[in-house]
Design an enzyme around this catalytic site. Structure first.
Site, PDB file in Angstrom:
ATOM      1  N   GLY A 185       0.817  -1.205   0.000  1.00  0.00           N
ATOM      2  CA  GLY A 185       0.000   0.000   0.000  1.00  0.00           C
ATOM      3  C   GLY A 185       0.851   1.256   0.000  1.00  0.00           C
ATOM      4  N   GLY A 190       2.047   2.505   5.440  1.00  0.00           N
ATOM      5  CA  GLY A 190       3.209   1.679   5.754  1.00  0.00           C
ATOM      6  C   GLY A 190       3.877   2.108   7.043  1.00  0.00           C
ATOM      7  N   GLU A 207       5.632  -3.307   0.914  1.00  0.00           N
ATOM      8  CA  GLU A 207       5.671  -3.099  -0.533  1.00  0.00           C
ATOM      9  C   GLU A 207       4.946  -1.785  -0.808  1.00  0.00           C
ATOM     10  OE1 GLU A 207       7.364  -4.683  -2.644  1.00  0.00           O
ATOM     11  OE2 GLU A 207       7.967  -6.406  -1.446  1.00  0.00           O
ATOM     12  N   CYS A 245       1.917   0.602  -8.416  1.00  0.00           N
ATOM     13  CA  CYS A 245       3.129   1.097  -7.765  1.00  0.00           C
ATOM     14  C   CYS A 245       4.326   1.094  -8.700  1.00  0.00           C
ATOM     15  CB  CYS A 245       3.423   0.272  -6.508  1.00  0.00           C
ATOM     16  SG  CYS A 245       3.610  -1.502  -6.822  1.00  0.00           S
TER      17      CYS A 245
END
Length: 485
Positions: A185, A190, A207, A245
């Site tokens: 996310g 994070g 990630e 991402c």
């Protein structure tokens, strides 16, 4: 929740999940779910993100089938102990690395690839023999429901659970004790995950993402130009409309090639998505109104609006944003400081393409850097002088589908790695096991200490086997003053 998690811990302690038969059966169950429920998966992805079935298969269904088959093929080998070479001095000794599951792990996935980003880490957790809780994103409710209510019928629910819910459920889960947390996310969330993990010293995999640049050299061949542009366009706009991402966030190019690049990009976009992309049913929609307005706001600045050279139309009701190209928006604007995560593509011009290295290094480390060039010296410089989670020459996004490469970030773009055996390793503890024989020992290991023993240790740690012999025979003596005050 606590009693349910305690039951899962007890199930793990029973040893059921450690057997190769259990791991294989769960991976096969996951594969059967994907194949038998393909139509339902396509429907859910269409409902949540407007994904075309071809894009859904390419990016999620197909990659998951490939990943599960890769794990099924390699599992027994991955589970095997690995013999470790010892120095010659360690006579009648042996050592090995024994892979063992961590225990109860938590996987929190993202909404942009709601099946892929949920099940890729799940494959690794299953292969490693853990019990696990998956929390899919509430922002992709159709896919979340499919995972919780359909996928689990194919799996051992004593060991694998799917818990749906929003941020409050996520917070409750983070307060529990886990043996590992795997999060995909934003960097903002994070940080929350990492802060929560501190309480129990829980290891984490984050990630995240960031602004992934693409460097485009000025090719002399029209063929090379067209291939590069097509690969950029499909990676940016045909990849969940840039909601990825690893999508290209912005392009760096020499001023002299910029106008040519823009024209080639325009033609490529029209060729892929038609004159009216909204009607083509090929480009995905923005996930929700909040993210639509966030992207709309990126274009609200007057100076940014002036930099739009293609696209820019929006349909708020249908959460659609046209593929949009911007030329030299202000570097201090939000579109150049925040991760875009949408179908907006800034092109930044430089005097020389080599200046892109300094530009990239002035920013936080990216999850991926893409460089389109045939200049071997420039390639070597980019490889040596930049830092990123991955580096791809002459294409984009393809590294995600390669099982033999690790996928993960560095710095602000993430912690840890997975995919293929790397997923297995992420959810595994490789325990060091050493065995000694009772038949031999080295007398100089034990006090009292003297100069001869010091010399023996020095020769041993320098792997000087002749020196050991000379010390033992008394032909080499310690000349140091060993008096301790």
């Amino acid at each position: 929740m606590e009693s349910e998690l305690e039951s899962m811990r007890e199930y793990f302690k029973s040893g059921k999940t450690r057997s190769v038969s259990w791991r294989l059966s769960q991976l096969k169950g996951l594969l059967l779910f994907i194949k038998e429920k393909e139509a339902e998966i396509f429907e859910a992805l269409k409902k949540d993100l407007g994904k075309h079935p071809v894009e859904a298969f390419r990016d999620e269904v197909g990659t998951l089938i490939k990943s599960i088959n890769f794990a099924l093929k390699g599992l027994k080998n991955w589970m095997s102990s690995e013999k470790v070479k010892l120095p010659k001095i360690a006579v009648l000794s042996s050592a090995k690395l024994v892979p063992q599951p961590l225990g109860l792990v938590l996987i929190i996935s993202s909404w942009n690839f709601p099946l892929g980003l949920s099940l890729e880490p799940l494959i690794g957790a299953i292969a490693a023999g853990n019990t696990m809780v998956l929390k899919p994103s509430e922002m992709a409710p159709a896919c979340s429901s499919l995972l919780a209510n359909v996928m689990t019928t194919y799996l051992d629910t004593k060991a694998i659970k799917v818990i749906q819910g929003g941020p409050s459920i996520g917070e409750q889960l983070l307060q529990q004790k886990w043996d590992k947390i795997f999060f995909t996310g934003s960097a903002l969330v994070g940080r929350i995950v990492m802060s929560a993990a501190v309480k129990h010293l829980t290891p984490v995999v984050l990630e995240l993402g960031g602004k992934c640049p693409a460097v485009v050299d000025s090719f002399s061949s029209s063929w090379d130009k067209q291939v590069a542009v097509n690969r950029i366009a499909v990676s940016k706009f045909g990849n969940c409309a840039g909601q990825a991402c690893i999508a290209i966030d912005y392009i760096l190019v020499e001023k002299k090639f910029a106008s040519n690049l823009v024209e080639l990009m325009k033609a490529s976009i029209k060729n892929m998505f038609g004159d009216n992309p909204r009607e083509s049913n090929t480009i995905a929609r923005i996930i929700n109104k909040h993210h639509f307005l966030r992207l709309k706001n990126l274009l609200s600045d007057l100076a940014v609006q002036k930099s739009v050279v293609y696209g820019g139309s929006m349909d708020e009701e249908n959460l659609f944003i046209e593929p949009t190209i911007l030329l030299d928006p202000p570097l201090q604007s939000e579109i150049m400081t925040d991760e875009i995560f949408g179908p907006l593509l800034p092109i930044i011009t430089l005097d020389m393409v080599e200046d892109s290295i300094e530009f990239i290094n002035s920013k936080p480390k990216a999850l991926a850097i893409y460089a389109f060039t045939k200049n071997e010296q420039f390639k070597r410089r980019i490889e040596a002088e930049t830092s990123s989670g991955s580096l791809v020459f002459n294409d984009a996004v393809i590294q995600y589908a390669v099982d033999t490469l690790p996928f993960g970030g560095i710095g602000e773009s993430g912690i840890g790695r997975y995919h293929g055996k790397f997923s297995f390793d992420t959810f595994t503890h490789h325990k060091a096991v050493t065995t000694r024989s009772f038949l031999t020992d080295f007398w100089f290991r034990f006090p009292p200490w003297n100069g001869q023993k010091l010399m023996l240790f020095e020769t041993v740690y320098n792997f000087d086997y002749l020196g050991i012999l000379l010390v033992i025979l008394g032909l080499k003596r310690c000349k140091r003053n060993l008096d301790v005050i």
